[in-house]
Structures are given as structure tokens and as C-alpha cells.
Design an enzyme around this catalytic site. Structure first.
Site, PDB file in Angstrom:
ATOM      1  N   ASN A 458       0.835  -1.204   0.000  1.00  0.00           N
ATOM      2  CA  ASN A 458       0.000   0.000   0.000  1.00  0.00           C
ATOM      3  C   ASN A 458       0.868   1.251   0.000  1.00  0.00           C
ATOM      4  O   ASN A 458       2.066   1.199  -0.266  1.00  0.00           O
ATOM      5  CB  ASN A 458      -0.936  -0.017   1.208  1.00  0.00           C
ATOM      6  CG  ASN A 458      -0.167   0.092   2.517  1.00  0.00           C
ATOM      7  OD1 ASN A 458       0.876  -0.528   2.675  1.00  0.00           O
ATOM      8  ND2 ASN A 458      -0.667   0.878   3.448  1.00  0.00           N
ATOM      9  N   CYS A 460       2.039   2.885   2.388  1.00  0.00           N
ATOM     10  CA  CYS A 460       3.065   2.957   3.448  1.00  0.00           C
ATOM     11  C   CYS A 460       3.794   1.638   3.665  1.00  0.00           C
ATOM     12  O   CYS A 460       4.499   1.482   4.657  1.00  0.00           O
ATOM     13  CB  CYS A 460       2.439   3.422   4.758  1.00  0.00           C
ATOM     14  SG  CYS A 460       1.622   5.017   4.633  1.00  0.00           S
ATOM     15  N   GLU A 462       3.081  -1.336   4.671  1.00  0.00           N
ATOM     16  CA  GLU A 462       2.870  -2.263   5.772  1.00  0.00           C
ATOM     17  C   GLU A 462       1.716  -3.234   5.537  1.00  0.00           C
ATOM     18  O   GLU A 462       1.556  -4.208   6.283  1.00  0.00           O
ATOM     19  CB  GLU A 462       2.654  -1.507   7.092  1.00  0.00           C
ATOM     20  CG  GLU A 462       1.239  -1.043   7.379  1.00  0.00           C
ATOM     21  CD  GLU A 462       0.856   0.239   6.670  1.00  0.00           C
ATOM     22  OE1 GLU A 462      -0.110   0.906   7.093  1.00  0.00           O
ATOM     23  OE2 GLU A 462       1.519   0.587   5.678  1.00  0.00           O
TER      24      GLU A 462
END
Length: 777
Positions: A458, A460, A462
Site C-alpha cells: 500500500n 506505506c 505495511e
């Protein structure tokens, strides 16, 4: 000195020096060693007029407190916060029309709900699911003393970005009321006989700063004219004109509601590929990325900031070289997309070729499917992107890759693997990206690989969940009852949704509340899935099928400093291993207990949870890697319970960046080392000093800052955590701008070899990187 003080109702009082002194005593109560006389002198120096307002006096206290913040006297930030808090209480009292601003205005909570529901600011469920008597009971539980936990920048961030305001921009909520409203809304669908207890438990967790909700939940829960509660989404783009444009539309709709978006483009044909048999007609992925870039700029997040989109591409895609140059500041602007972020998906084989200085071949996914003839069990064509290596050093991907390389009819571009890696590192030092996504590592440990594959992450890095493209099946005219409709049928793909919150390690661990905290966090996250109404239907469907959540952590460096553990030590690695094993144990157990109560997620059968492989693969049951906090027997017992009762959520653990909410909680962000001992937040007319949390003569020796710590030590800690995290970590690398290429390469090779699933930004002092708010849990 001023002669007159003008109150908010225009009533005027004579200025009284004694009241300044009394107020100074009040805001310094309990803050030992702070010099009251210095504060009062600073305040008086700012009030040299005949007439002042109450707000001006509060601001003088705030500014004077902030001016006194140093590494040696960090607690002035709490004195400034208390003055801001007083101002906030006064404004809320004025705006809500109650006469005073007691620190415990219990009687004002029910009228607040009634007023804001009537105005269309709060949701009706807050009054429909709770009686006045229940709301008054909850108001009695609100502990305004916990407002004293905020430092200045944390309280300011909460007040400006999260508290409910009316349509004229006037603040209506107080901080503890925001936490109670979130708790009430997240629990409003729980059974009536348990609802109140669960609301109180959720409020306890948030009010005491043992946890934070993600920004979308923190900001939007209980509010009517607001976005949805989930943080991020991941779409997989189908290789068709309809699929590409439908994806862009879905991205726009989610961005409008405040979601951060990841987009996997590895299935889209490369530049120069054929379209319907016409040779050399495809323009490749870059023009479509530029379309997404325009969407990010034009469809902003709830009118507050431009949309946040990350695009991912495989390192074996023919367009990868142009993709790596997307954000560079030179070259052909028609091939640039400066407003999106980008990530690169890397198989083990590529990293091996980088290390050995071998060759690497690039293919078009459309041509590969057509020429190679690979198919799944249902006869659907497969490309290289649909395979991964099931074990280190051998597996399906490398076999299929060699088949593709050796096929005489399949075109390819062959380059040196290290040359691609050089382009990656050049872009990272200039822009902070691309993110690194190690696809084999991810898929090997995916507990739901029986039901799909993870292609990318995604915004970020994670979130790591099963993905597939939504495909347009047919479009037809249908006439019924004299009305003609265009009906479009689609086969929904796995459109990833991430629902996040995070443990404040530096408070929850020392207070020994993890066993109580984690179950209520899991319930809060699980309820978000049922409450949320996502406009993109395939995302709503995927959310219901997997019920994925992402519990994370922040304040790691803060906790290590409190415990006297040095970042660059073997003790830190061992502590990470043991702590995150404990959190994971509690997390799995909580989801299992919730499954007993509400049922397991629909795709549980066939998963690694159901077969027990999840526990064996992580060495929880072998007895060979026994942690400090969880025994092998406890893991075996939990394994049996999960196989019998299921788990409520397909994925459980994901460590997000926590940028904004860690500021609110006054701690260090996520799993990152402290950035500076004394950092500054720039405002229009002044700077706010922000010292390290709990900075003292003791902790300062354990706060080695981000650009000073050995990044290999950070990788070792991340690797120890990764065994226990079923998704990923927003793991940043901090490097000097003049880092040698060989050193930089070794960091990447170390991260990959250590089994880290992804790396997020490469941060250099020369770069200014805009944080992702969507995953700021």
C-alpha cells in the site's frame, strides 16, 4: 501593564497581577523544577497594552512556556499545553453556551450530542443506540485529568485536525469527548447487554493513551459529514481499457473519502506491445500512471490535501526503467509523475543476480501470457507476476522465469541487474522512493496463500493481503417495465482494505496492560469492518470476506530509552523478538476469542490458520525458539484453539508509520529511531520546540538519533520483529546524502537477506518527505 481584561462576552474586569500568579501556579502544578518567575516575566513582557483579552493572556502563557522549552527543561511543553487546554475549554464553553468551563463538565456531554446530531455533524446512531441515562453514565466515566497527558504539540494537533467543529469552524468537542464519541460509535452495533462495558473499555484504552486509532477513525468516527474509517486501499489493475479507467474512477472515489491508495500495475502491458494483434501500439504503463497522478492532484482528500497514491511495478516488467525515473527532476516531463509515490516488486532471483552481478531480463506481461501458455486450474492465463518461490533458492517463479528467458518466440530486454539497482538507489537518494517490496518473502509467509497472492503493498508498505483484478464481464441494455438501463456486470477482485490502530508501547508496556489492551483493540478494528460503508463495492466485499485488520505499534525508541536499552545492541534485537512475539500471541488469541463469539472470517478454511501451518512456520511450536514471555505449550494450545474455533480476521499485524497520532500521544513514531533530540514544528509566525519524550539525564544516553544509528542495527531489529508480523512494517532507512554506493547496496541486500518484507522511505537529510496521513495510526 494592562489596565483592563476583556472577557469573551465583552465584560471588562480590572487587570489583576495576582490572578496571573495564581494561574501560573495552576498550570505548573506537578511540573517540578520549572521556575514560575521566569514564566510570569515572559507573560508580562507580552501584555504591554492598556487592554487585553482573556485569549491574549492564554496565548502569552502558551508562547512563554514554548520559549522556555529546551533539552534541559523539556517539561515546559506540558505547561504550554495546559494553557492551550484552558483556552480550548473556554472556547468550547462559549460555543456550546454553558456558563463555565469546569474540568469535568459531565452535564454538557448529552446536550453536545443532541446539538451536533441536530446540526448534522454527529451521526444519529449516537442517540439511537444510547439512552440519555446511558449517555450520562458514560459522561461520568470521562476523565478530564487525562488531558494533562498531552504535551503542547500533541494537543494542538488534536485540536486542529480531529476535534469536531461546527460548520462555522468553531470547536465544539473537548479531547476526552472525542475519545468517548469514537468508543460509542465503534461499539454501537454490539449487543445491548455488553455495549456499555465495551464503550468504557475502548474509552479507557484511548483516554489513557495506551493506544491510538488511525487518522480516518480518529477524525471521522461518529461524525456524519466525513470520510470513511479505513486507512488505505490497494487495487490491482486489469489489462484492459475498461479495467484501467474503472480503477482510476475507484481511486478517485476512495481519495475523495480520505483513503490512501496503492495501485498494482504489473498486469498492464508494456510500451510497444500489441493491442488486438496490432503491433507496437501500446503506450505502456507510464501514461496511465500520469492519469493517476492527475487524479491525486484533482481529487483531494476531503478538501484538505491532495490525494495520496502509490503505484507498484515488478522489476521484470519491460517498462521498469522508465518507471524508476518517474519522480526524477530532469528528463522528459511527459514521462514524469511527481505527485504519486512508487514502489518496486522484487523476487529473490533478482536480488541474487544483483549480488552476483548477473543479467536480468524484462518482459511484457501481456506477451508472456500469450506466448508461454501458462494457465491456472480454471484455464485462465498466467504471467510471470502470478508465481513466487515457495522456499528460498527454489520455487515456481525462478523456473517460469528461466522458461521465459529460453523461449525463442518471447521478446525481452536484457540488462545487468546491478544497473537496475543503481537506478533504484539514485532515485531513492533524490526522492526517497521507490519503496522496496520483496514479493517472495511476502508470499511465503502469507497465511492466506491458499486463496490468492500478494502482488504489492500500500501507500506505506505495511499492508500485505491477497489481491486480484476486478474484471468487466459484460455490458448490456436491459429493458424492464418500460425503462431501459445499461447494466454492467463485473467479477469482483480482491480489493485490499486496511483497518488500523496502534499500541503506545512506551505507556502500555511499563503499565503492564497489554493483556487487557489488545482484545479491545481487536474488537474496535473488527467493528470498523461492519460499520464502514465503502463506495467501491469490490473493496466492501473483500473487507467482508477476509475481515483483515492491522494492529501496529509506536513509541519503540521511547520504550527502549525508558528501559535503558541501547538501539545498537544485541539486547535490543532480543527484546524486539520477545516483545513482538508476546503482542502477536495476544493478538491471535484475541481474534480467536472473537471468532468464538462472532464466527471466523469466511475464507478461513484452507488457510494456514486452519491447517496450523501459521504456527509451525514461525517456529512457535517446535520448541527451538522459545521466547521470554510465551511458552511453546501456550503456542501449541493456541494453535489447537485456532484450528477448532477459527480466527475472526485473516490478517492481524501491520506496523504503520503513525506520524500524526504518535505526535498526539507524545511519543516516537512507529518503529523508527528518534529523529532529533530537539525538533521544531514550523508555524506561521513561530516555531514549536519538541523535545524527545521523557527526555532526562537518564534517557538522553539511549536516544541516539536516526542519522547517527547504524542502519544494520535497525535492520536486525526489524528482522527480529518480522517473524511475528503477518503483514509488514513501515520500515525507513536513514542515510547520509554522501553514502557510498557499496554501503547503500549492502543495506538493501541485508534487509532482503534478513527476511524483511519491505522497506519504506530512504530518508536523507537532503530530502523533505511528505508523510502519509492515511496510515498515521
Amino acid at each position: 501593564m494592562p489596565q483592563v481584561v476583556t472577557k469573551p462576552n465583552n465584560r471588562q474586569l480590572a487587570f489583576d497581577d495576582m490572578r496571573i500568579s495564581v494561574y501560573a501556579d495552576r498550570i505548573l502544578e506537578g511540573l517540578d523544577m520549572l521556575d514560575k518567575e521566569r514564566l510570569v516575566r515572559g507573560v508580562n513582557s507580552k501584555l504591554r497594552r492598556d487592554e487585553v483579552t482573556g485569549d491574549e493572556i492564554s496565548n502569552a502563557f502558551m508562547m512563554s512556556g514554548l520559549e522556555l522549552v529546551t533539552k534541559e527543561e523539556p517539561n515546559w511543553k506540558f505547561a504550554a499545553a495546559r494553557s492551550l487546554l484552558t483556552s480550548l475549554y473556554k472556547k468550547a464553553a462559549t460555543n456550546r453556551r454553558y456558563k463555565s468551563y469546569p474540568e469535568e463538565p459531565y452535564g454538557a456531554f448529552h446536550p453536545l450530542l443532541v446539538d451536533l446530531v441536530k446540526k448534522g455533524i454527529y451521526r444519529e446512531e449516537l442517540l439511537e443506540c444510547y439512552t440519555k441515562e446511558q449517555i450520562d453514565e458514560l459522561a461520568e466515566c470521562i476523565d478530564y485529568r487525562n488531558d494533562l497527558l498531552f504535551d503542547y504539540i500533541g494537543l494542538l494537533t488534536l485540536a486542529e485536525r480531529y476535534l469536531a467543529h461546527d460548520f462555522d469552524g468553531k470547536v465544539m468537542e473537548l479531547p476526552q469527548e472525542r475519545y468517548m464519541v469514537i468508543a460509542m460509535y465503534l461499539m454501537h452495533q454490539e449487543p445491548a447487554e455488553r455495549r456499555m462495558d465495551l464503550v468504557k473499555e475502548a474509552y479507557w484504552a484511548m483516554s489513557n493513551m495506551y493506544m491510538t486509532a488511525a487518522t480516518p477513525t480518529m477524525s471521522n468516527a461518529g461524525k456524519k459529514v466525513a470520510g470513511q474509517l479505513s486507512s488505505c486501499f490497494i487495487d490491482t489493475v486489469d489489462d484492459s481499457l475498461e479495467g484501467i479507467f474503472d480503477s482510476n474512477t475507484d481511486v478517485a472515489r476512495l481519495s475523495k473519502m480520505g483513503g490512501g491508495i496503492g495501485v498494482y500495475l504489473g498486469k498492464v502491458r508494456a510500451r510497444g506491445s500489441d493491442i488486438r494483434g496490432h503491433k507496437n501500439t501500446s503506450s505502456g504503463v507510464i501514461p496511465w500512471i500520469r492519469q493517476l497522478n492527475n487524479t491525486a492532484v484533482s481529487v483531494d482528500q476531503l478538501g484538505t490535501r491532495k490525494g495520496a497514491i502509490a503505484v507498484y511495478l515488478d522489476v521484470f516488467h519491460k517498462d521498469i526503467l522508465a518507471f524508476l525515473d518517474l519522480k526524477l527532476n530532469n528528463g522528459d516531463e511527459r514521462m514524469r509523475a511527481h505527485d504519486v509515490f512508487h514502489g518496486i516488486c522484487l523476487p529473490d532471483l533478482f536480488m541474487e543476480r544483483v549480488a552476483s552481478r548477473g543479467e536480468w531480463s524484462l518482459f511484457c506481461p501481456h506477451e508472456t501470457k500469450k506466448v508461454m501458455g501458462w494457465k491456472d486450474e480454471n484455464g485462465r492465463p498466467l504471467g510471470l507476476e502470478d508465481f513466487y518461490d515457495e522456499s528460498v533458492g527454489e520455487g515456481a517463479f525462478r523456473k517460469k522465469y528461466e522458461e521465459a528467458v529460453n523461449h525463442p518466440l518471447l521478446s525481452r530486454i536484457t540488462v545487468q541487474a546491478i544497473d537496475i539497482m543503481k537506478r533504484v538507489m539514485k532515485s531513492q537518494l533524490e526522492t526517497g522512493t521507490p519503496y522496496m517490496f520483496y514479493r517472495d518473502t511476502v508470499n511465503r509467509s502469507n497465511p492466506n496463500n491458499a486463496h490468492g497472492m500478494v502482488y504489492s503493498s500500500n501507500l506505506c508498505t505495511e499492508i500485505m493481503q491477497n489481491q486480484s483484478a476486478t474484471v468487466v464481464e459484460k455490458e448490456e441494455l436491459v429493458t424492464k417495465d418500460g425503462q431501459t438501463r445499461i447494466v454492467i456486470s463485473k467479477v469482483p477482485g480482491d480489493f485490499v482494505v486496511c483497518n488500523l490502530n496502534s499500541i503506545h508501547l512506551a505507556r502500555a508496556v511499563p503499565h503492564d496492560v497489554l493483556e487487557r489492551l489488545v482484545p479491545i483493540q481487536v474488537r474496535m478494528l473488527d467493528n470498523v469492518i461492519d460499520i464502514n460503508n465503502i463506495e467501491v463495492l469490490q473493496a466492501q466485499y473483500t473487507n467482508s470476506q477476509y475481515r483483515a485488520v492491522g494492529l501496529g505499534t509506536f513509541g519503540l525508541h521511547h520504550l527502549l530509552a525508558l528501559k535503558g536499552i541501547r538501539w545498537e545492541s544485541e539486547e535490543a534485537v532480543t527484546y524486539n523478538d520477545n516483545l513482538y512475539e508476546k503482542i502477536n500471541y495476544l493478538l491471535v488469541k484475541a481474534s480467536m476469542e472473537l471468532s468464538k463469539e462472532k464466527g471466523h472470517y469466511p475464507k478461513f478454511q484452507g488457510s494456514d490458520w486452519q491447517t496450523g501451518k501459521y504456527f509451525d512456520q514461525r517456529d512457535y511450536t517446535s520448541g527451538e525458539r522459545v521466547g521470554e514471555f510465551v511458552t511453546t505449550e501456550q503456542w501449541k494450545e493456541l494453535q489447537a484453539q485456532v484450528q477448532q474455533n477459527g480466527v475472526r480476521n485473516a490478517w492481524l499485524f501491520a506496523i504503520a508509520p503513525n506520524g500524526s497520532t504518535s505526535i498526539i500521544a507524545g511519543s516516537t513514531a512507529s518503529i523508527d529511531p528518534l529523529y532529533e533530540l530537539l525538533s521544531y514544528e514550523e508555524k506561521t509566525t513561530y516555531k514549536i520546540a519538541n523535545p524527545a519524550p521523557d527526555l532526562s539525564e537518564k534517557t538522553i544516553w539511549y536516544y541516539k538519533t536516526a542519522f547517527m544509528v547504524d542502519q544494520h542495527a535497525s535492520i536486525n531489529m526489524a528482522a527480529a520483529r518480522q517473524r511475528h508480523v503477518d503483514q509488514g512494517q513501515s520500515f525507513n532507512l536513514y542515510v547520509r546524502p554522501d553514502i557510498k554506493a557499496t554501503e547503500f547496496l549492502e543495506l538493501h541486500l541485508h534487509a532482503w537477506r534478513a527476511g524483511i518484507k519491505s522497506t519504506y522511505y530512504v530518508r536523507s537529510r537532503a530530502l523533505t518527505i511528505e508523510e502519509c496521513d492515511s496510515c498515521a495510526s
